[in-house]
Design an enzyme around this catalytic site. Sequence first.
Site: not given
Ligand code: BGC
Length: 950
Positions: A536, A793, A529, A814, A523, A527, A588
């Site tokens: 995505d 994002e 993550e 993003h 994503d 950060r 998702w």
């Molecule tokens: C991510 C996104 C993701 C989303 C879903 C975010 O923290 O960066 O890309 O789809 O959370 O909640």
Amino acid sequence: MSSDDKPRPEIGQPVDHFGNVEVTSAHPGGNVPPETALKTFRPVAIPSKGSDPTHAGTASVRSVLRTPHRTPRPRRARPPARLAAALRRAGARQRAYRVVVRDEGGRVAWDTGRVESARQRAGYAGEPLRPRTRYTWSAEVWDDAEEPAGRAESWFETGLMGGWRASWIGVDETVLPVFDPPVDDDLTANTRRLSYCPHLRRSFGLARRPERARIYASAQGVYRLYVNGVAVTDAELQPGWTDYRHRIPYHAHDVTGLLREGENVLAVVLADGWWSGFVGFDPRRAGKLYGDAPAFLAQLHVDHDDGSGEVIVTDGAWRESRGTLRYSDLLMGEYHDARERRDGWDLPGFDDSAWTPAAVTGGDTSLLTAARAQPVRVLADLPAERTWRGPDGHLIADLGQNMVGRVRLTVRGAARGTRIRLRHAEMLDQDGRLYLANLRRAEATDVYVCAGEPEEVYEPAFTFHGFRYVEVAGWDDVEVTGRAMHSDTPWTGEFTCDDAMVNRLHENIRWGQRGNFLSVPTDCPQRDERLGWLADAQVFLPTAARGADVAAFFANWMEDVLAGQDADGAFPDVAPLVCLTREGAPAWGDAGVIIPWTLYRLYGDDRVLRRCYPAMTRWVDHIRRHNPDLIWRRRTGRHYGDWLQIGAETPREVLATAYFARSAELTGRAARVLGEHEDAARHEELAAAVRAAFAREFVTEDGRIEGDTQTCYLLALEFGLLPEHLRDAAAAHLARDVEKNGDHLTTGFIGVSLLCPVLTRIGRADLAYALLHQEGFPGWLFSVKQGATTIWERWDGWTPERGFQSPNMNSFNHYSLGAVGEWLYGGVAGIGQEPDSVAYEKLTLAPRPGGRLTRASAVQETARGRVESAWSVTGATITLDVLIPPGAEATVRIPTSDPGRVAESARPIGECGHVTVLGHAGQGDGALVCAVASGRYRFTAPWAANEPPL
Ligand code: BGC
């Protein structure tokens, strides 16, 4: 100089790894002229571990046209890995092919014989392949005039196929250094938890130089491997990230040229990587997700010309020591103390008697599988555009581009022990400091302690950051270069037009893809993550596949998606599954169905579909089981809705039920392709029933959908959820909403990819262009106007009124909202395929002049070959240049205000033998529709400036 700093040589030919096979670049063969020559053979499904070796690979025969009109332009985009043959006549079609595969001794392993077929894929069906064997293959093509139309050759090499004798090795945790009371140091709470990066070496003798040598290597963690001081590959962060609980990739490296007579040394540096380093955002599962410490495994096979050979493996005979890397972590960064360098540690002649014997940490090789996708590489260098002193007195370098990778720091004149700290940020705050808040827990800080040489070059080895700005603290006489890295998926597409803002948007989309296609589709890169979020990936895949050949990249990642499916049939939200272990949300989890289907549609390879099919049905069953009334309300996971929508609230049940219908429908279509007809009927019925439930529950008699948002209508129109008599009304509601919002969008991640394509399809390309050109907030060009060099994002990641959005979630790199990229190729330039077409077999070219544009062009290397579409409007004339690859027949829609006066290469269209007029689009004006055979064409036609919407 440490090994880390050494230049990486090319070893023989560039070697890529697909399946269990090494694939090299092409050897133009036979009578194929170089510009249309063979590129590569892509075997995707070579079995590892000696499992079923009959499905070993697929030859793709792709024809590339050399037209009578012009010679092909040199390729800028690298073509996808396919066999290309030359079919020279315009309109030529492939009539037959023959593929022959031979082993090293020249024995035929597979010969299709001449097959009367226009098929361009042929799955290997020869005798079982042997491990560690190089096979050469050739393909011949005949055209419909019985002319030999091309011949090409290449080779592939099988992997170990299960013949592992090596063990996992690492640091012997029982040999601990003495422990002193803590003192002040320069570690943080996070980095204090990290361990040093072990250096491992093994010396061995060879009586003579080998005829051939391969090393098969992998890590629990990430590694850099050297043979006699030379890195075996220019790939980074090997072996990449997969769901290590299910499979660990290994790579084969050709090291023949690196071995010598006498003493030789294998040397490796290991780091935590995704295995035991920090990954993701869950502080309770912050790191050590797969294991406590990294380990390495390798097996070197040395073959001599007399048929003898030897095998060196990782085992207890290896020696281990600390080196320069105090730690190296993907999120936190790296600490390199150059004073700790042990020169020559990776070369013969080094005394390692003070080193510790490596510990054998395990012997299980059952999870090792041949790497399937392209590795990560450094693929661009960005020298700092500007350097200045920031408010804290430190240097700040601006690379001019938000990028992903690391820095190369050249340091001059620093004394031994000088500590230089590099911090990385995507943005500067209002005071001109690095904006670090959005990194959350990721420290993205690299530390280099100088050895004290006149000039030192430092480049972190096992970390990457997402950044545009670099702050250098501790020494001023430095040079900063950004080194951008990503999965080396070949670029296959280009788009350009005469609007600089739109071109920049396209570039930003591409940079988003670059930075976030790093081993898995992530994503964000900055950060704490960097996860493989399924929605995505699903919304962006059609865009990604325009610009690059992402077939192997996604086929590889789908294995992680499958591994993440739970016992109830739920796909996850993220793959590899490291946190968020709950059931996947609507849109998702549905990626588990949508991605295999999309890959099949785009690339024509049904093997990913076949592989994923049982999981697809389990997902649909899962939703159905928990929602017997067919409205998806229960078991919706974390239900993100139309994530990051702006000024609208799409009801979650509407979105979920739309996706339920979509997944049921696509699973039904997949079942038909795979010959599962009973299943197909079952899913088709289910899809129809969900559509009916959707209409009953959410759609009113005037075509309004509950929620009345753009995304509601987009989903319903795109997924075919409306009874026919309500479609026009719903389309009108969509258009009305866009207009009501002053040509602004309100969509989030889920609606965004559908906006322009659906508006175009309902006859409102004018509104699609209005949204595209919208520079106000929110819209794609809003961020471009603020100077963005990647896709943000959030629509409101930064606004002049409120500054930065919440640092809790505010990435500036993003790709999701960049999903409009697909429409630039498919809508503006008009490259597409018929709804029932696979792999662009039934090509459509329907360019849409509009908006501020007076010209646009796109090039795309499709599974069938190179397609081009370029239009320009000059005065009252529109010119359309197209290239249609051999074997494809295209329906071309030539935009014009007078279909009766369309010409091809300055002749009336009726005189062109390869063009058949099919009719006029729409009400008889707007476009002339033709069936066009393969070849290159230039159409010219009258064009009235204020054209009715196309
Ligand atoms: C991510 C996104 C993701 C989303 C879903 C975010 O923290 O960066 O890309 O789809 O959370 O909640």
